[in-house]
Design an enzyme around this catalytic site. Structure first.
Site, short mmCIF file in Angstrom:
data_model
loop_
_atom_site.label_atom_id
_atom_site.label_comp_id
_atom_site.label_asym_id
_atom_site.label_seq_id
_atom_site.Cartn_x
_atom_site.Cartn_y
_atom_site.Cartn_z
N GLU A 184 -69.09 -26.78 10.16
CA GLU A 184 -68.35 -27.88 9.54
C GLU A 184 -67.07 -27.41 8.86
O GLU A 184 -66.02 -28.05 8.97
CB GLU A 184 -69.25 -28.57 8.52
CG GLU A 184 -68.59 -29.67 7.71
CD GLU A 184 -69.50 -30.16 6.60
OE1 GLU A 184 -68.99 -30.87 5.71
OE2 GLU A 184 -70.70 -29.83 6.60
N ASP A 211 -73.02 -27.46 10.08
CA ASP A 211 -73.31 -28.88 9.96
C ASP A 211 -74.80 -29.07 9.74
O ASP A 211 -75.63 -28.47 10.44
CB ASP A 211 -72.86 -29.63 11.21
CG ASP A 211 -72.11 -30.90 10.88
OD1 ASP A 211 -72.25 -31.38 9.73
OD2 ASP A 211 -71.38 -31.41 11.74
N LYS A 252 -69.98 -22.90 6.60
CA LYS A 252 -70.88 -24.00 6.23
C LYS A 252 -71.23 -24.75 7.52
O LYS A 252 -70.44 -25.54 8.03
CB LYS A 252 -70.22 -24.94 5.23
CG LYS A 252 -71.15 -26.05 4.73
CD LYS A 252 -70.46 -26.86 3.63
CE LYS A 252 -71.39 -27.92 3.05
NZ LYS A 252 -71.63 -29.01 4.02
#
Length: 290
Positions: free
Chosen positions: A174, A29, A27
């Site tokens: 992230e 940012d 995932k």
């Protein structure tokens, strides 16, 4: 399916789950975004359900290549010097439409997709993850190359997932999200989606703000332990983004934090992400609008 849709969320965990049936995705940012290809246009929504099409016109234009009726879930990202940058993504969303063009030329936005919620005439949310993943890849393979819309990497190998977690933080990743192969797309937080992230955060309800409504200086929020506290000064791009969503009740109402600071009350429903480690200090850090 009606706009906006309530998105599925991953439950934070300290370590990656392992065992049969788990898939892993990175995932990056950026900003959680759902892309809707309608009959004659493209609409983009934020995680909270706000229409953010005007802030991501470059991605909306790219989405016109999708088949009508497709709905994709993913992350709107901006890379700077080879790194996914939350600050650059926030600057993108804080720009007025003319400014968006300038931001696009400097650092083009991309939409990294991890799920398909609908195909033409078919709601895919009740289908298992593995089936949705394959359908999503088929849709993306039909796009012209190069495209701003791409799939996030995924693997069913926990060693690969751990290597992503250990090595990609400096690249602006992230967290790593784990999803059960048989899981359906469930609105809200579910144990079938889990995430391990480098920085622990939580969501907090916004109670009010200081400064002008169009560009608040700080936010008053309710922390999980019940305290009403005031944030540190918001970053300029984030202040503009929050200002576009602030709604005040009729008549000017004021509230006080537990420390006695005065703030202007806003309508309920606005949620922000807060860095967990900053709540022990004087003022906490708001990282993004949910």
């Amino acid at each position: 399916m009606e706009f906006p849709v309530q998105v599925a969320l991953a439950r934070p965990v300290p370590t990656l789950p392992t065992g049969p049936g788990w898939w892993y995705e990175i995932k990056p940012d950026g900003h959680r975004t759902v892309m809707w290809r309608t009959a004659d246009a493209v609409r983009l929504q934020s995680r909270s359900g706000q229409d953010v099409t005007a802030s991501w016109t470059d991605l909306a234009l790219a989405g016109m290549d999708l088949p009508r009726g497709v709905v994709l879930d993913g992350q709107a990202v901006v890379a700077v010097d080879g790194r996914f940058s939350l600050e650059a993504a926030q600057s993108h969303t804080a720009s007025a439409p003319p400014g968006v063009g300038a931001a696009t030329q400097a650092h083009p936005a991309r939409f990294l997709v991890w799920d398909v919620l609908a195909l033409p005439g078919t709601d895919m949310r009740d289908h298992p993850y593995e089936e949705r993943r394959l359908a999503m890849l088929e849709v993306l393979e039909g796009l012209p190359s190069p495209s701003r819309i791409r799939a996030v990497p995924a693997s069913d190998d926990p060693d690969v997932a751990q290597a992503w977690y250990d090595s990609l933080q400096d690249a602006g990743v992230e967290c790593v999200v784990a999803k059960q192969a048989a899981s359906t797309y469930q609105a809200g937080c579910s144990s079938s989606w889990r995430k391990i992230q480098h920085t622990q955060t939580f969501d907090a309800e916004v109670l009010g703000y200081t400064g002008p409504a169009q560009r608040p200086r700080a936010l008053a929020v309710r922390l999980p332990d019940g305290r009403a506290v005031l944030s540190q000064t918001l970053a300029t791009p984030l202040a503009g983004q929050v200002g576009a969503c602030v709604a005040t009740p009729r008549g000017c109402a004021y509230g006080r934090t537990d420390a006695g600071e005065t703030y202007t009350v806003t309508m309920p429903g606005l949620v922000v992400e807060v860095l967990a480690e900053t709540v022990r200090h004087t003022g906490f850090t708001v990282t993004r609008l949910r």
